[in-house]
Write a protein that holds these residues in place. Structure first.
Motif, mmCIF file in Angstrom:
data_model
loop_
_atom_site.group_PDB
_atom_site.id
_atom_site.type_symbol
_atom_site.label_atom_id
_atom_site.label_comp_id
_atom_site.label_asym_id
_atom_site.label_seq_id
_atom_site.Cartn_x
_atom_site.Cartn_y
_atom_site.Cartn_z
ATOM 1 N N LEU A 49 -19.709 -3.643 13.948
ATOM 2 C CA LEU A 49 -18.797 -3.696 13.091
ATOM 3 C C LEU A 49 -18.325 -2.107 12.465
ATOM 4 C CD1 LEU A 49 -16.507 -5.536 11.957
ATOM 5 C CD2 LEU A 49 -18.303 -5.962 10.096
ATOM 6 N N LYS A 50 -19.372 -1.590 12.026
ATOM 7 C CA LYS A 50 -19.412 -0.150 11.509
ATOM 8 C C LYS A 50 -18.536 0.736 12.507
ATOM 9 C CE LYS A 50 -23.150 -0.293 8.094
ATOM 10 N NZ LYS A 50 -24.333 0.225 7.719
ATOM 11 N N TRP A 51 -19.030 0.571 13.845
ATOM 12 C CA TRP A 51 -18.363 1.365 14.679
ATOM 13 C C TRP A 51 -16.707 1.048 15.076
ATOM 14 C CZ3 TRP A 51 -16.942 -0.531 19.958
ATOM 15 C CH2 TRP A 51 -16.575 0.426 20.712
ATOM 16 N N LEU A 52 -16.452 -0.177 15.107
ATOM 17 C CA LEU A 52 -14.994 -0.660 15.084
ATOM 18 C C LEU A 52 -14.256 -0.201 13.751
ATOM 19 C CD1 LEU A 52 -15.553 -4.138 16.619
ATOM 20 C CD2 LEU A 52 -14.782 -2.208 17.742
ATOM 21 N N GLU A 53 -14.859 -0.333 12.740
ATOM 22 C CA GLU A 53 -14.046 0.137 11.621
ATOM 23 C C GLU A 53 -13.778 1.422 11.303
ATOM 24 O OE1 GLU A 53 -16.353 -2.283 8.533
ATOM 25 O OE2 GLU A 53 -14.939 -3.766 8.585
ATOM 26 N N SER A 54 -14.890 2.413 12.226
ATOM 27 C CA SER A 54 -14.677 3.627 11.913
ATOM 28 C C SER A 54 -13.294 4.088 12.413
ATOM 29 C CB SER A 54 -15.897 4.588 12.604
ATOM 30 O OG SER A 54 -15.635 4.225 13.840
ATOM 31 N N GLY A 55 -12.608 3.485 13.187
ATOM 32 C CA GLY A 55 -11.505 3.707 13.838
ATOM 33 C C GLY A 55 -10.312 3.442 13.002
ATOM 34 N N LYS A 56 -10.423 2.773 11.774
ATOM 35 C CA LYS A 56 -9.344 2.489 11.038
ATOM 36 C C LYS A 56 -9.017 3.681 10.293
ATOM 37 C CE LYS A 56 -9.378 -2.589 10.886
ATOM 38 N NZ LYS A 56 -9.558 -3.686 9.786
ATOM 39 N N ALA A 76 -3.581 2.103 6.143
ATOM 40 C CA ALA A 76 -2.721 1.117 6.373
ATOM 41 C C ALA A 76 -1.670 1.115 7.742
ATOM 42 C CB ALA A 76 -1.856 0.955 5.173
ATOM 43 N N SER A 77 -1.570 2.610 8.183
ATOM 44 C CA SER A 77 -0.991 2.521 9.556
ATOM 45 C C SER A 77 -1.476 2.099 10.836
ATOM 46 C CB SER A 77 -0.558 4.035 9.548
ATOM 47 O OG SER A 77 -1.615 4.646 9.854
ATOM 48 N N THR A 78 -2.846 1.834 10.541
ATOM 49 C CA THR A 78 -3.487 1.563 11.647
ATOM 50 C C THR A 78 -3.461 -0.018 12.155
ATOM 51 O OG1 THR A 78 -5.507 3.387 11.432
ATOM 52 C CG2 THR A 78 -5.877 1.461 12.767
ATOM 53 N N ARG A 79 -2.839 -0.622 12.976
ATOM 54 C CA ARG A 79 -2.544 -1.954 13.405
ATOM 55 C C ARG A 79 -3.726 -2.458 14.264
ATOM 56 N NH1 ARG A 79 1.086 -1.261 16.055
ATOM 57 N NH2 ARG A 79 0.227 -1.805 18.256
ATOM 58 N N VAL A 80 -4.267 -3.561 13.621
ATOM 59 C CA VAL A 80 -5.350 -4.255 14.644
ATOM 60 C C VAL A 80 -5.321 -5.542 14.378
ATOM 61 C CG1 VAL A 80 -7.806 -4.336 14.967
ATOM 62 C CG2 VAL A 80 -6.938 -2.244 13.976
ATOM 63 N N PRO A 122 -2.795 2.840 18.849
ATOM 64 C CA PRO A 122 -3.364 3.806 19.596
ATOM 65 C C PRO A 122 -4.514 4.684 18.976
ATOM 66 C CG PRO A 122 -1.151 3.722 20.005
ATOM 67 C CD PRO A 122 -1.387 2.836 18.908
ATOM 68 N N GLU A 123 -4.497 4.872 17.711
ATOM 69 C CA GLU A 123 -5.514 5.556 16.787
ATOM 70 C C GLU A 123 -6.846 5.044 16.988
ATOM 71 O OE1 GLU A 123 -2.576 4.239 15.627
ATOM 72 O OE2 GLU A 123 -1.348 5.710 14.492
ATOM 73 N N MET A 124 -7.005 3.628 17.373
ATOM 74 C CA MET A 124 -8.189 3.071 17.455
ATOM 75 C C MET A 124 -9.107 3.630 18.631
ATOM 76 S SD MET A 124 -9.032 0.750 15.111
ATOM 77 C CE MET A 124 -10.511 0.177 16.026
ATOM 78 N N GLN A 125 -8.338 4.342 19.549
ATOM 79 C CA GLN A 125 -9.297 5.134 20.584
ATOM 80 C C GLN A 125 -10.223 5.882 20.264
ATOM 81 O OE1 GLN A 125 -5.814 6.669 22.843
ATOM 82 N NE2 GLN A 125 -6.095 5.133 24.424
ATOM 83 N N ALA A 126 -9.732 6.552 18.891
ATOM 84 C CA ALA A 126 -10.836 7.312 18.128
ATOM 85 C C ALA A 126 -12.448 6.935 18.358
ATOM 86 C CB ALA A 126 -10.637 7.545 17.091
ATOM 87 N N ILE A 127 -12.543 5.538 18.290
ATOM 88 C CA ILE A 127 -14.049 5.092 18.332
ATOM 89 C C ILE A 127 -14.561 5.284 19.542
ATOM 90 C CG2 ILE A 127 -13.362 3.194 16.615
ATOM 91 C CD1 ILE A 127 -13.481 1.255 18.769
ATOM 92 N N PHE A 128 -14.024 5.700 20.511
ATOM 93 C CA PHE A 128 -14.534 5.924 21.905
ATOM 94 C C PHE A 128 -14.868 7.527 22.174
ATOM 95 C CE2 PHE A 128 -12.195 1.863 22.504
ATOM 96 C CZ PHE A 128 -13.191 1.237 22.956
ATOM 97 N N ARG A 129 -14.732 8.376 21.021
ATOM 98 C CA ARG A 129 -14.840 9.840 21.261
ATOM 99 C C ARG A 129 -16.486 9.938 21.479
ATOM 100 N NH1 ARG A 129 -11.311 13.591 17.262
ATOM 101 N NH2 ARG A 129 -13.132 14.768 17.943
#
Length: 891
Positions: free
Chosen positions: A194-201, A204-208, A215-222
């Motif tokens: 959950l911490k890993w997933l929430e690090s991508g937010k 408010a502009s990040t829609r999940v 697309p900003e959520m891709q950052a969690i896969f860096r």
């Protein structure tokens, strides 16, 4: 073995495409061609060198690369090692130039992939650089252990690397997310995920949600986050590993029962009870779609190929950013070095498109900082380089032209530096031109304080501007220009009375007036010269003289026209001629319902006729006159008379109600022509036909006018009044023709004048006044050698369109209260406007529309308003507005 490797590298490492490293059956090949900013090192051997079983060979390769690449690809600090289907971005430490204390190889930027899901719980200490001074004053890098980072997520760290000239920042993203392998129990693992997933937010502009994610959520896969949580980058994972992770760990957090997966059975989670993890189920549901794509293989924007592409882009763009900052750190203090950084800044938005805002800002800020650091020495060198320029106007022009290229550099100086530089630049420019400026200004002493002196000064000023016009802003040049202006103002003021007397003595003839006009233009040759009060004071007597000449020419034309029309005796002998003088008693319409309207038409007083040629009142009046004259005054028709033909129908198609037999509709199947037996003057029929065609082309507006009359506040009464007017016009025209027929006066001059003016009204032509003298407006007169005196066409067209818009009815409404501008699109042979075009806007049922309106002129007189929506329709301009234009009231 390491000695053997280095010996081999010393032999062939400098050759691109040669082997960089060998160990048994393993070898690494140097990049072919140019190394580039991020070269590829291809490794071949038995399998993938990134497998745990080959960790010894991988360590040997990495330890050998710094020395090997120092020769093969000097300056390269990052490479991509490719082995099998796996790629790994690896940092290359700079080879130490001096002996340093406790030299230890730097840890690789990306750890080797592990065989298990997560790294060991007690990782080895991270190696960080420690700066040790050299005897020469330069700095070298040694390594010292530091404690592992805490497990709190932080922004990407910036570390300092040492180059041969300057310290440059470097993007080195790190993550403090906890490792999945360090978690105990399912709930702890869900907490890590959950911490890993929430690090991508990012806000408010990040829609999940469970269906889609930004697309900003891709950052969690860096790399830094994947490695911290799962022990390896995403692109080094395999389908099997990802599916097992989804089934064993992720599905529990999603509240899904583990499916009974058979061989070759795609993922298909089945919801089931899992009471111990219910607290995570709701939080994880918003990420389900993304997790199913990334780890379950479901197609979508987070499918494995898309994420792999993203992480490779991050690596490439990070490498580009570091290369750009490194190049900026070592950029020479020259304009070329400054421009190179500027180019990098301009392209950084595209080059760093997938990096986060903080990374992009850091790169841009550093590049800007380096430009600011380079700006002062570049500006100083620029001045020093031009200090020896030859002291001529030509030399000053070269320096002035080169100054433009310095604008970006000067813009990065602080206020005091820029002010100091500009002051020195001004002194330099003054030193180059001071001699030439003094010589030119010295000529002012030869100018006499007379009107001819003004002309002489104008020539001197023109010569000065020819020499110094490009040197705007140079203090000595600007001061000289002000001195010229002050002298000119003094001479013009002192010579104003002499100018007025000279203009007054000019004879009222075209050549001398035109010559004086040219002299006037030469006194005020530039646009800025025509903005002051002196220009108006000199223009007023000149314009007055020109207007006097135009009035004289108009009067001469009027007299010529009168002589052409003939004397009163000649007019009496030819009563059919429309010209000549007539009296009020020459036309008799007394007792008729429309006596006032008919009298104004006879007099040619079109201004006081309260309708225009497209009005139903006039159309009915014109038609009734033609038919009544042809019925009662046959004797007055010309020899080339023609029959009036009406449209009829020989055969109809009738539709009836089958039940009642009542007629529903009737359509003409066979049109025919009805011979009326009434004849008319062909000139009148031609005018009637042209007017009817114009009205038909504007059927939309005519229909809207009729509908507005029916639907207005007095719709029924207004329509009845129109019918009453139609009946009265029919009776008036019949009575008028009968009256003249009974007096045997069908060709009476008064009736013929009335008929001619009817024809002119239908054709939108100028009327013949009662005295037969068609006035010539002085406004339309042109003087050879003098440009035509334009009026305010924007105001003219605005007034005409506002007036015409009152007839548009309910289907269109003018917007903006007129037209905003106008331009003369063509002129006639005498320089008068032929067409003036203006943009305008209106509103209809489709909303606001943009269009154009064109005012056409005939012999300088406004003739037609034509709208772009109906280009074939000529709308007659308001006669009162046209009369104001001819009086010069739109000057």
């Amino acid at each position: 073995m390491r000695g053997a490797v280095l010996l081999f590298l010393g032999i062939c490492g400098s050759v691109h495409g040669a082997d960089l490293w060998k160990s048994g059956s393993w070898k690494a090949v140097a990049p072919a061609g140019s190394c580039g900013t991020l070269p590829l090192i291809e490794v071949s051997g038995p399998g993938s060198i990134f497998d745990n079983s080959h960790s010894t060979e991988l360590a040997s390769l990495k330890s050998s690369l710094p020395v090997a690449l120092a020769t093969a690809c000097p300056g390269v600090r990052e490479v991509i090692i490719v082995s099998g289907k796996t790629r790994q971005l690896t940092q290359i430490p700079e080879v130490a130039k001096t002996v340093v204390a406790a030299a230890v190889p730097a840890a690789p930027a990306t750890p080797a992939p592990a065989a298990v899901t997560a790294p060991a719980r007690n990782p080895e200490p991270v190696v960080a650089p420690v700066v040790v001074p050299e005897a020469t004053g330069r700095r070298a890098i040694a390594a010292a252990p530091v404690a592992p980072a805490s497990r709190t997520e932080a922004a990407p760290a910036v570390r300092v690397i040492t180059t041969s000239n300057r310290v440059a920042p470097k993007l080195e993203a790190k993550s403090t997310l906890p490792s999945l392998s360090s978690a105990h129990g399912d709930e702890d693992k869900c907490e890590v995920l959950l911490k890993w997933l929430e690090s991508g937010k990012t806000g408010a502009s990040t829609r999940v949600n469970s269906y889609s994610a930004s697309p900003e959520m891709q950052a969690i896969f860096r790399d830094e986050r994947m490695t911290a949580v799962f022990g390896k980058p995403y692109d080094q994972t395999e389908n099997k590993w990802r599916l097992e992770l989804h089934d064993k760990e992720i599905s529990k957090c999603l509240g899904l029962a583990q499916p009974n997966r058979g061989r070759n059975v795609p993922f298909a989670g089945v919801r089931g009870p899992n009471r111990s993890l219910q607290q995570y189920r709701q939080e994880f549901q918003q990420y389900q779609g993304m997790l199913d794509e990334a780890f379950g293989g479901r197609p979508g924007q987070f499918e494995p190929t898309a994420i792999t592409r993203f992480v490779l882009q991050v690596r490439e763009q990070t490498a580009w950013a570091n290369q750009a900052m490194s190049a900026a750190a070592n950029a020479a203090e020259t304009q070329a070095g400054f421009d190179q950084i500027a180019t990098q800044r301009q392209s950084s938005a595209a080059k760093l498109s997938v990096l986060n805002a903080a990374d992009r800002a850091q790169v841009n800020d550093y590049l800007t900082l380096r430009q600011k650091e380079l700006a002062p020495p570049i500006a100083e060198a620029w001045l020093n380089e031009r200090a020896g320029t030859e002291q001529t106007v030509f030399g000053a022009r070269r320096v002035y032209s080169a100054h433009t290229a310095m604008n970006q550099v000067l813009g990065l100086l602080n206020a005091s530096e820029k002010a100091s530089w500009e002051e020195r630049y001004d002194r330099l420019m003054d030193s180059l031109v001071v001699g030439a400026v003094r010589a030119d200004v010295g000529k002012l002493s030869t100018v006499p304080d007379t009107l001819p002196g003004v002309m002489q000064l104008a020539g001197l000023k023109a010569g000065f501007e020819s020499t110094f016009s490009t040197l705007r802003g140079v203090p000595s040049v600007d001061a000289a220009r002000e001195q010229y202006q002050a002298t000119r103002t003094r001479l013009l003021t002192d010579s104003l009375q002499a100018w007025r007397q000279d203009v007054d003595r000019v004879p009222l003839e075209a050549p001398p007036v035109a010559a004086k006009h040219q002299e006037f233009e030469s006194l005020f040759p530039n646009k800025e010269d025509k903005s002051g009060t002196l220009y108006t004071q000199y223009e007023t007597p000149m314009r007055s003289k020109e207007d006097q000449l135009r009035t004289l020419i108009a009067g001469n034309l009027q007299r010529q026209q009168e002589r052409g029309n003939g004397s009163a005796a000649q007019q009496a002998a030819n009563p059919n001629a429309p010209g000549g003088q007539l009296a009020e008693s020459s036309f008799n319409a007394k007792g008729l319902s429309n006596e006032k309207v008919l009298a104004n038409l006879f007099r040619g007083n079109f201004i006081n006729v309260d309708f225009d040629r497209s009005d139903l009142k006039f159309i009915n009046l014109f038609d009734r006159y033609i038919r009544s004259y042809g019925t009662y005054c046959k004797i007055g028709l010309p020899e080339n008379k023609v029959e009036i033909l009406d449209s009829g129908c020989a055969e109809w198609t009738v539709t009836e109600n089958l039940r009642t037999g009542q007629e529903i509709s009737r359509v003409c199947r066979t049109p025919t022509v009805i011979h009326t037996g009434i004849f008319a003057d062909p000139a009148l029929l031609d005018a009637q036909r042209e007017n009817n065609q114009q009205r038909a082309a504007d059927a939309g507006r005519v229909a809207s006018v009729t509908l507005s009359q029916l639907t207005g506040p007095n719709g029924i009464s207004g329509m009845m009044a129109m019918l009453g007017t139609t009946q009265s016009v029919t009776g008036d025209m019949s009575a008028l023709a009968q009256n003249y027929a009974q007096m045997n006066a069908c060709k009476d001059p008064g009736l013929m004048r009335f008929q001619e003016n009817l024809r002119r009204f239908a054709l939108n032509k100028q009327a013949i006044p009662l005295d037969g003298k068609v006035a010539t407006s002085s406004v339309l007169v042109t003087i050879p050698g003098i440009p035509f005196k334009d009026q305010n066409y924007t105001k003219l067209i605005s007034d005409l369109v506002v007036d015409d818009a009152q007839k548009w009815g309910a289907f269109a409404k003018l917007s903006g209260g007129g037209v905003p501008s106008s331009s003369v699109s063509s002129r006639d042979a005498e320089g008068r406007p032929a067409k003036v075009v203006s943009p305008y806007s209106y509103e209809n049922i489709l909303g606001r529309q943009s269009a154009t309106v064109t005012l056409t002129f005939e012999e300088g007189m406004p003739q037609c308003l034509t709208y772009s929506e109906t280009p074939a329709v000529c709308h007659a301009p308001n006669r009162k507005i046209v009369a104001a234009y001819l009086d010069g009231r739109y000057q």
